[in-house]
Write an enzyme that holds these catalytic residues in place. Sequence first.
Site, PDB file in Angstrom:
ATOM      1  N   THR A  96      -6.357   3.513  -4.500  1.00 17.37           N
ATOM      2  CA  THR A  96      -6.563   3.269  -5.932  1.00 17.37           C
ATOM      3  C   THR A  96      -5.377   2.488  -6.487  1.00 17.37           C
ATOM      4  O   THR A  96      -5.545   1.479  -7.182  1.00 17.37           O
ATOM      5  CB  THR A  96      -6.703   4.614  -6.682  1.00 17.37           C
ATOM      6  OG1 THR A  96      -7.811   5.310  -6.128  1.00 17.37           O
ATOM      7  CG2 THR A  96      -6.894   4.415  -8.166  1.00 17.37           C
ATOM      8  N   ASN A 145     -18.248   1.753   0.320  1.00 12.28           N
ATOM      9  CA  ASN A 145     -18.021   3.180   0.578  1.00 12.28           C
ATOM     10  C   ASN A 145     -19.265   4.039   0.428  1.00 12.28           C
ATOM     11  O   ASN A 145     -19.246   5.211   0.785  1.00 12.28           O
ATOM     12  CB  ASN A 145     -16.918   3.717  -0.348  1.00 12.28           C
ATOM     13  CG  ASN A 145     -17.275   3.559  -1.803  1.00 12.28           C
ATOM     14  OD1 ASN A 145     -17.438   2.439  -2.287  1.00 12.28           O
ATOM     15  ND2 ASN A 145     -17.425   4.659  -2.499  1.00 12.28           N
ATOM     16  N   GLN A 175     -12.630   1.599   3.910  1.00 14.80           N
ATOM     17  CA  GLN A 175     -13.608   2.231   4.796  1.00 14.80           C
ATOM     18  C   GLN A 175     -13.717   1.544   6.155  1.00 14.80           C
ATOM     19  O   GLN A 175     -14.366   2.060   7.062  1.00 14.80           O
ATOM     20  CB  GLN A 175     -15.009   2.240   4.137  1.00 14.80           C
ATOM     21  CG  GLN A 175     -15.092   3.095   2.891  1.00 14.80           C
ATOM     22  CD  GLN A 175     -15.015   4.593   3.197  1.00 14.80           C
ATOM     23  OE1 GLN A 175     -15.168   5.022   4.345  1.00 14.80           O
ATOM     24  NE2 GLN A 175     -14.754   5.390   2.180  1.00 14.80           N
ATOM     25  N   THR A 203      11.139   6.996  -4.574  1.00 14.96           N
ATOM     26  CA  THR A 203      11.586   7.299  -3.215  1.00 14.96           C
ATOM     27  C   THR A 203      10.422   7.169  -2.239  1.00 14.96           C
ATOM     28  O   THR A 203       9.317   7.641  -2.508  1.00 14.96           O
ATOM     29  CB  THR A 203      12.175   8.725  -3.158  1.00 14.96           C
ATOM     30  OG1 THR A 203      13.236   8.795  -4.097  1.00 14.96           O
ATOM     31  CG2 THR A 203      12.696   9.065  -1.770  1.00 14.96           C
ATOM     32  N   CYS A 251     -16.274  10.843  -5.803  1.00 14.18           N
ATOM     33  CA  CYS A 251     -15.844  10.952  -7.211  1.00 14.18           C
ATOM     34  C   CYS A 251     -17.021  10.844  -8.166  1.00 14.18           C
ATOM     35  O   CYS A 251     -17.098  11.567  -9.158  1.00 14.18           O
ATOM     36  CB  CYS A 251     -14.766   9.919  -7.531  1.00 14.18           C
ATOM     37  SG  CYS A 251     -14.990   8.331  -6.769  1.00 14.18           S
TER      38      CYS A 251
HETATM   39  N1  PLP Z   1     -11.649   2.323  -2.179  1.00 14.14           N
HETATM   40  C1  PLP Z   1     -12.618   2.807  -1.397  1.00 14.14           C
HETATM   41  C2  PLP Z   1     -13.585   1.856  -0.753  1.00 14.14           C
HETATM   42  C3  PLP Z   1     -12.737   4.186  -1.177  1.00 14.14           C
HETATM   43  O1  PLP Z   1     -13.718   4.661  -0.392  1.00 14.14           O
HETATM   44  C4  PLP Z   1     -11.804   5.045  -1.810  1.00 14.14           C
HETATM   45  C5  PLP Z   1     -11.895   6.516  -1.659  1.00 14.14           C
HETATM   46  O2  PLP Z   1     -12.928   7.095  -1.458  1.00 14.14           O
HETATM   47  C6  PLP Z   1     -10.806   4.485  -2.622  1.00 14.14           C
HETATM   48  C7  PLP Z   1     -10.753   3.110  -2.770  1.00 14.14           C
HETATM   49  C8  PLP Z   1      -9.794   5.338  -3.345  1.00 14.14           C
HETATM   50  O3  PLP Z   1      -8.892   5.872  -2.447  1.00 14.14           O
HETATM   51  P1  PLP Z   1      -7.764   6.921  -2.916  1.00 14.14           P
HETATM   52  O4  PLP Z   1      -8.519   8.041  -3.577  1.00 14.14           O
HETATM   53  O5  PLP Z   1      -7.106   7.304  -1.640  1.00 14.14           O
HETATM   54  O6  PLP Z   1      -6.864   6.227  -3.842  1.00 14.14           O
END
Ligand code: PLP
Length: 414
Positions: free
Chosen positions: A108, A176, A215, A273, A356
Site C-alpha cells: 500500500t 488480486n 500477487q 529506522t 479488505c
Molecule cells: N496490492 C495488491 C495487488 C494486493 O493484493 C494487496 C494486498 O492484498 C496490496 C496491494 C496491499 O498490500 P499491503 O496490505 O501489504 O499493503
Amino acid sequence: MTIWIQASLLTLQANTKHLNVTLNGGVFIFAKLCYNIIMIYLDHAAATPVSSKVLKTMEPYFTDQFFNPSAAYLPAKKVAAEYEAAKGEIAHAIGAKATDLVITAGATEANNLAFSAVGDGKVLYLETEHDSVRKVAEQYDGKSIRVLSNGLIDMDDLKAKISDDVVLISVALANNEIGVIQPLSEIAGVIRDVKFDRLKRGVKTPLYLHSDASQALNLLDISVARLGVDLLTLNAAKVYGPKGVGALYVSHDVKLSPVSYGGGQEKGLRAGTENVPGVIGFAKAISEAKEHLNGNRKKYANLRKILLSEIKDYELVNKKHALDNFVVLCFDGIDAERLIYLLEDKGVYVSTGAACAASKGLKSHVLTALGLSDSQITGSLRLTLGETNDEEQIHEAAKLINEAVASEKARING
Ligand code: PLP
C-alpha cells in the site's frame, strides 16, 4: 481442543492432518486443532504464512543483531551492510540494483509512494486495480482504463486516454481477485510510442509506467527491463515473507516525493529506522520464490485442474490469462458469503475476493468491470492455492465445496 498460550516472539509448528505451517508473532493465543479436524487454506492471495526458512533467517535480527543500522559502531555497521545486501538480493530477483529500491511498510505504501511521481500531472489506472492504487489515484483525479470481459486491459481505451498531461499509468501485473496477468511489455510499447511522439511535438511532460506486482512474485519470472516498467511495487506478505514489508523499484529518471520525513533513510523518501528483520526475511522469501517458480507453477496448474474437474455446476470466471494459483468460480443463484461460512465450519478457508473489500461487504469492482450480473457477483468464490496445499487437500476441498453448494441449493428450493 488444546489451548496454548505463549508470550513474546515464538515459533509454533501446527501439524494437523492437513496443515503444516509455521506461525510466528508476538503475544497470541493459539488454538491447536484436534487431529480429526481438517484445515484447508485456500486464500493465499490474502496472506501467506511466513515460511520456516524465512523465519529462521529473520530471527537473529530481532535478538543478537538488533543494532540500528545508522549507528556508528562496528556491529551496527555490519547490520547496515547485511541490510544493503538483502536489498540487493530483492533487487536481483527483479533484475535491478539495491540502489533502485525504496523499502516500504508493505505494498500500500509503495503504491502511494509511486503516485508521488505525478506532481501536477494526470494519472490513468486500470479499473480493476487494488484499492491501494484506486484510492490514491482518486486523490490525483485519476481516470480509469477499461478492461475487456476477460479481464485484460482494453488497449484502445488506454491509447485514447493518454492525453499530453498524463504522467503516470498504473496497471497491476496480476490482479488480486481474478489473477489475470496484464500484457505489461505491450503497454510499455504503447507508452514508448507516445513518449516519442511527445518528443517530436516538443511536449515535455514525462510519462511513467507503474505496476503493482504484489500477487505475481510467486508465479512469474519478473524482470523490470523486460516488463518495461519505471516503477514496480513488491510485497513480502504474498511470498511467504513477513507482513508490513514491501518495496518500490524506482527507475533512475523518476522523481518522487517523500512519504515520511525524518532521519533520511531510504534516500530520504521513507524516513524511519530500517525494518532489518523484515527486509532480511523478504530477501530470503523472494529468493525462495524465484528458485521454486517452475515447480510451483506446475504444482498449482495440477491442483487447479483437479478443482475444476471435481467441482460441479460452476462457471469459471478467470478462464484465460490468469496466474496458475487463482481459481474463481461462479455459482449463479447462490450466495457465496454463505458458502464461505459453511466451508469454514468444515475447516476450508476461501474468500469472495479482496480480503479488505470482502470484510466490508462491498460488491467487487473487479467482477463488475468484467460485466458479471449482480447474481453472478454474489455467487462468486475465489480460491487461491499455495504452498500449504496438496492433492489430498484439494480432493477433499472439492468434495466439501460440492456439499456446501448442494446444501445451499436445497435450502433455497425449500
Ligand atoms: N496490492 C495488491 C495487488 C494486493 O493484493 C494487496 C494486498 O492484498 C496490496 C496491494 C496491499 O498490500 P499491503 O496490505 O501489504 O499493503
